[in-house]
Design an enzyme around this catalytic site. Structure first.
Site, PDB file in Angstrom:
ATOM      1  N   MET A  89      29.106  31.307  30.398  1.00 55.84           N
ATOM      2  CA  MET A  89      30.358  30.854  31.002  1.00 55.84           C
ATOM      3  C   MET A  89      31.331  31.983  31.354  1.00 55.84           C
ATOM      4  SD  MET A  89      29.407  27.843  31.210  1.00 55.84           S
ATOM      5  CE  MET A  89      30.775  26.859  31.784  1.00 55.84           C
ATOM      6  N   ASN A 106      21.419  32.798  38.455  1.00 54.18           N
ATOM      7  CA  ASN A 106      22.186  31.793  37.707  1.00 54.18           C
ATOM      8  C   ASN A 106      21.811  30.408  38.215  1.00 54.18           C
ATOM      9  OD1 ASN A 106      24.068  30.669  35.958  1.00 54.18           O
ATOM     10  ND2 ASN A 106      25.831  31.162  37.250  1.00 54.18           N
ATOM     11  N   HIS A 108      23.470  26.459  38.682  1.00 53.83           N
ATOM     12  CA  HIS A 108      24.760  25.761  38.723  1.00 53.83           C
ATOM     13  C   HIS A 108      24.525  24.273  38.946  1.00 53.83           C
ATOM     14  CE1 HIS A 108      29.016  25.232  39.245  1.00 53.83           C
ATOM     15  NE2 HIS A 108      28.760  24.479  40.297  1.00 53.83           N
TER      16      HIS A 108
HETATM   17  C1  GRF Z   1      24.028  23.845  32.882  1.00 56.18           C
HETATM   18  O1  GRF Z   1      24.453  22.647  33.484  1.00 56.18           O
HETATM   19  C2  GRF Z   1      24.096  24.982  33.867  1.00 56.18           C
HETATM   20  O2  GRF Z   1      23.889  24.605  35.178  1.00 56.18           O
HETATM   21  C3  GRF Z   1      25.514  25.467  33.714  1.00 56.18           C
HETATM   22  O3  GRF Z   1      25.783  25.347  32.334  1.00 56.18           O
HETATM   23  C4  GRF Z   1      24.998  24.289  31.797  1.00 56.18           C
HETATM   24  C5  GRF Z   1      24.289  24.819  30.600  1.00 56.18           C
HETATM   25  O4  GRF Z   1      23.617  23.833  29.861  1.00 56.18           O
HETATM   26  N1  GRF Z   1      25.665  26.795  34.244  1.00 56.18           N
HETATM   27  P1  GRF Z   1      22.653  24.249  28.674  1.00 56.18           P
HETATM   28  O5  GRF Z   1      23.460  25.111  27.726  1.00 56.18           O
HETATM   29  O6  GRF Z   1      21.491  24.984  29.258  1.00 56.18           O
HETATM   30  O7  GRF Z   1      22.247  22.967  28.017  1.00 56.18           O
END
Ligand code: GRF
Length: 197
Positions: A89, A106, A108
């Site tokens: 993040m 990445n 998204h």
């Molecule tokens: C996912 O929805 C991804 O697209 C976004 O953050 C979320 C991470 O989910 N960037 P996780 O930690 O892999 O369950």
């Protein structure tokens, strides 16, 4: 092909990669996990898979750049070919971007350029749109602006709660990220073979 994964949260995308590596479907090696949240569940997932973890909060450093410089130094001996962000993040800065040019990807949870930023699923749900999706892209200095590698649309059933939508988005993510990495790995191993000749 060796990758480092970066994550800050639950880590379901990291888990999907681990599972697909384990089953032999995805021919990459996760060399290490980098996190800015030492207590995130993703750390337990990595430890359970015997993957080394570098966990350092930003607070422990003078600046975001200093945090990144420490990460670049940590990564050096692993000689990773790609960095794979999976729910990491933070916006990346120069130290990492210049150490791994065109080597950071990445995922998204929206059909970019619609709904960039931290809350891709919630923003699409609240906007009442009829479809959203998932995007995999190369990271640049912007917020979800880099060159796209793959996208998939998801139709939103008007009956769905936000939890239904989140479930549908994650299911696509878990499949699509592996598909993109399989493609990158194929191209990568092709190049390695040429170098070997
Ligand atoms: C996912 O929805 C991804 O697209 C976004 O953050 C979320 C991470 O989910 N960037 P996780 O930690 O892999 O369950």
């Amino acid at each position: 092909m060796k990758i480092a994964v970066f994550a800050s949260g639950n880590g379901s995308n990291v888990q999907a990669l681990l599972d697909n590596i384990q089953s032999g479907e995805l021919l990459v090696e996760i060399a290490c996990l980098i996190t800015d949240r030492p207590k995130a569940f993703v750390v337990e997932r990595a430890q359970a898979a015997n993957i080394p973890v570098y966990a350092a909060t930003l607070k422990a450093f003078e600046s975001r750049e200093a945090w990144e410089e420490a990460v670049v130094a940590y990564l050096e001996p692993y000689t990773v070919d790609y960095i794979v962000l999976a729910g990491f993040m933070r916006i990346l800065k120069k130290p990492l971007l210049s150490a791994y040019p065109n080597r950071i990807i990445n995922i998204h949870p929206s059909y970019l350029p619609a709904f960039p930023g931290k809350n891709g699923i919630k923003d699409a749900y609240e906007a009442g749109v009829s479809e959203t999706g998932v995007t995999v892209f190369y990271v640049d200095e912007g917020i979800d602006t880099g060159k796209m590698l793959a996208q998939e649309k998801i139709a939103i059933d008007p009956e769905w709660t936000i939890a239904h939508l989140a479930y549908a988005v994650h299911a696509v993510e878990h499949r699509l990220y592996t598909q993109v990495l399989q493609q990158i790995q194929k191209e990568f191993s092709g190049k390695e073979e040429i170098n070997d000749i």
